[in-house]
Design a protein around this motif. Sequence first.
Motif, PDB file in Angstrom:
ATOM      1  N   LYS A  74       0.839  -1.205   0.000  1.00  0.00           N
ATOM      2  CA  LYS A  74       0.000   0.000   0.000  1.00  0.00           C
ATOM      3  C   LYS A  74       0.872   1.253   0.000  1.00  0.00           C
ATOM      4  N   TYR A  75       1.975   1.187   0.689  1.00  0.00           N
ATOM      5  CA  TYR A  75       2.895   2.319   0.762  1.00  0.00           C
ATOM      6  C   TYR A  75       3.368   2.732  -0.626  1.00  0.00           C
ATOM      7  N   THR A  76       3.536   1.779  -1.545  1.00  0.00           N
ATOM      8  CA  THR A  76       4.037   2.097  -2.883  1.00  0.00           C
ATOM      9  C   THR A  76       3.008   2.878  -3.701  1.00  0.00           C
ATOM     10  N   PHE A  77       1.724   2.739  -3.372  1.00  0.00           N
ATOM     11  CA  PHE A  77       0.674   3.493  -4.072  1.00  0.00           C
ATOM     12  C   PHE A  77       0.475   4.876  -3.461  1.00  0.00           C
ATOM     13  N   ASP A  78       0.628   4.967  -2.157  1.00  0.00           N
ATOM     14  CA  ASP A  78       0.269   6.185  -1.432  1.00  0.00           C
ATOM     15  C   ASP A  78       1.374   7.216  -1.338  1.00  0.00           C
ATOM     16  N   ASN A  79       2.566   6.876  -1.771  1.00  0.00           N
ATOM     17  CA  ASN A  79       3.697   7.780  -1.595  1.00  0.00           C
ATOM     18  C   ASN A  79       4.528   7.857  -2.862  1.00  0.00           C
ATOM     19  N   GLU A  80       5.179   9.019  -3.027  1.00  0.00           N
ATOM     20  CA  GLU A  80       6.147   9.156  -4.104  1.00  0.00           C
ATOM     21  C   GLU A  80       7.401   8.427  -3.645  1.00  0.00           C
ATOM     22  N   ILE A  81       7.698   7.321  -4.263  1.00  0.00           N
ATOM     23  CA  ILE A  81       8.858   6.558  -3.811  1.00  0.00           C
ATOM     24  C   ILE A  81       9.863   6.364  -4.932  1.00  0.00           C
ATOM     25  N   MET A  82      11.095   6.145  -4.533  1.00  0.00           N
ATOM     26  CA  MET A  82      12.146   5.804  -5.478  1.00  0.00           C
ATOM     27  C   MET A  82      12.338   4.297  -5.363  1.00  0.00           C
ATOM     28  N   PRO A  83      12.121   3.555  -6.445  1.00  0.00           N
ATOM     29  CA  PRO A  83      12.196   2.093  -6.391  1.00  0.00           C
ATOM     30  C   PRO A  83      13.482   1.563  -5.761  1.00  0.00           C
ATOM     31  N   ASP A  84      14.627   2.155  -6.111  1.00  0.00           N
ATOM     32  CA  ASP A  84      15.890   1.674  -5.548  1.00  0.00           C
ATOM     33  C   ASP A  84      15.918   1.837  -4.034  1.00  0.00           C
ATOM     34  N   LYS A  85      15.431   2.979  -3.565  1.00  0.00           N
ATOM     35  CA  LYS A  85      15.400   3.240  -2.125  1.00  0.00           C
ATOM     36  C   LYS A  85      14.442   2.272  -1.430  1.00  0.00           C
ATOM     37  N   PHE A  86      13.287   2.012  -2.071  1.00  0.00           N
ATOM     38  CA  PHE A  86      12.308   1.093  -1.487  1.00  0.00           C
ATOM     39  C   PHE A  86      12.901  -0.309  -1.375  1.00  0.00           C
ATOM     40  N   GLU A  87      13.562  -0.776  -2.434  1.00  0.00           N
ATOM     41  CA  GLU A  87      14.169  -2.102  -2.418  1.00  0.00           C
ATOM     42  C   GLU A  87      15.238  -2.206  -1.333  1.00  0.00           C
ATOM     43  N   GLU A  88      16.008  -1.134  -1.168  1.00  0.00           N
ATOM     44  CA  GLU A  88      17.027  -1.118  -0.113  1.00  0.00           C
ATOM     45  C   GLU A  88      16.368  -1.181   1.269  1.00  0.00           C
ATOM     46  N   SER A  89      15.291  -0.419   1.435  1.00  0.00           N
ATOM     47  CA  SER A  89      14.563  -0.425   2.712  1.00  0.00           C
ATOM     48  C   SER A  89      13.949  -1.794   2.987  1.00  0.00           C
ATOM     49  N   TYR A  90      13.424  -2.422   1.951  1.00  0.00           N
ATOM     50  CA  TYR A  90      12.849  -3.764   2.073  1.00  0.00           C
ATOM     51  C   TYR A  90      13.908  -4.764   2.550  1.00  0.00           C
ATOM     52  N   GLU A  91      15.087  -4.709   1.950  1.00  0.00           N
ATOM     53  CA  GLU A  91      16.181  -5.597   2.368  1.00  0.00           C
ATOM     54  C   GLU A  91      16.595  -5.316   3.805  1.00  0.00           C
ATOM     55  N   ASN A  92      16.645  -4.029   4.170  1.00  0.00           N
ATOM     56  CA  ASN A  92      16.991  -3.653   5.549  1.00  0.00           C
ATOM     57  C   ASN A  92      15.938  -4.148   6.535  1.00  0.00           C
ATOM     58  N   LEU A  93      14.664  -4.068   6.126  1.00  0.00           N
ATOM     59  CA  LEU A  93      13.580  -4.549   6.982  1.00  0.00           C
ATOM     60  C   LEU A  93      13.748  -6.036   7.274  1.00  0.00           C
TER      61      LEU A  93
END
Length: 197
Positions: free
Chosen positions: A3-22
Amino acid sequence: MGKYTFDNEIMPDKFEESYENLIEDLNEYLLLEQGKLGTEFSIDDSITELFYSIEKNLVETGQNKNSQIIRRYLSQPTDVNFVTFNYTDTVEKTMGYKKFIVNKDGNEVLVNLQNPIHVHGRLNSSMVLGVNDETQFKSEIFDNDFPEFFVKNKNLTDHVNSTELELALEVIDSSDIIFLFGGISWRHRQSILGKNS
């Protein structure tokens, strides 16, 4: 997360990095929690209690036919398989013995505990964490490789945990009696197992 990917302006690379960190942070946290597990609980005790209580509980709710079926199966040598979606080794740690005897109605019944199958992976190894399908996140902004890890079905069937999934399905298909512990919706069950039944 999806849901976060729809509701926010995100940078895919940053999101993937955050996902790995999570995943790394969750792994570290669960390792700490797993280390707190004491020895006061035993799966052996729970299975023994189940053997004694299940028929009684079924009879009390008017399910006499089911009680008779359970009685028949639980009065002979029994293999107990565990399919878990838990990343920790809690089930393994609470197994006192791989084989033990339950005295049931004057009969001794041999119970064999099988090694647990970790469908969603284990700590420090192939943890599956994500969404159920590609409609649950803004897939068009990510490269083609990301869904392999972020979509649970793709991860389970096409990636690192396909063997565990196959083993789980074999156990479920060949089981005479299945007990579910914890809540799971029908839709979620289908998405996890990839079955239409």
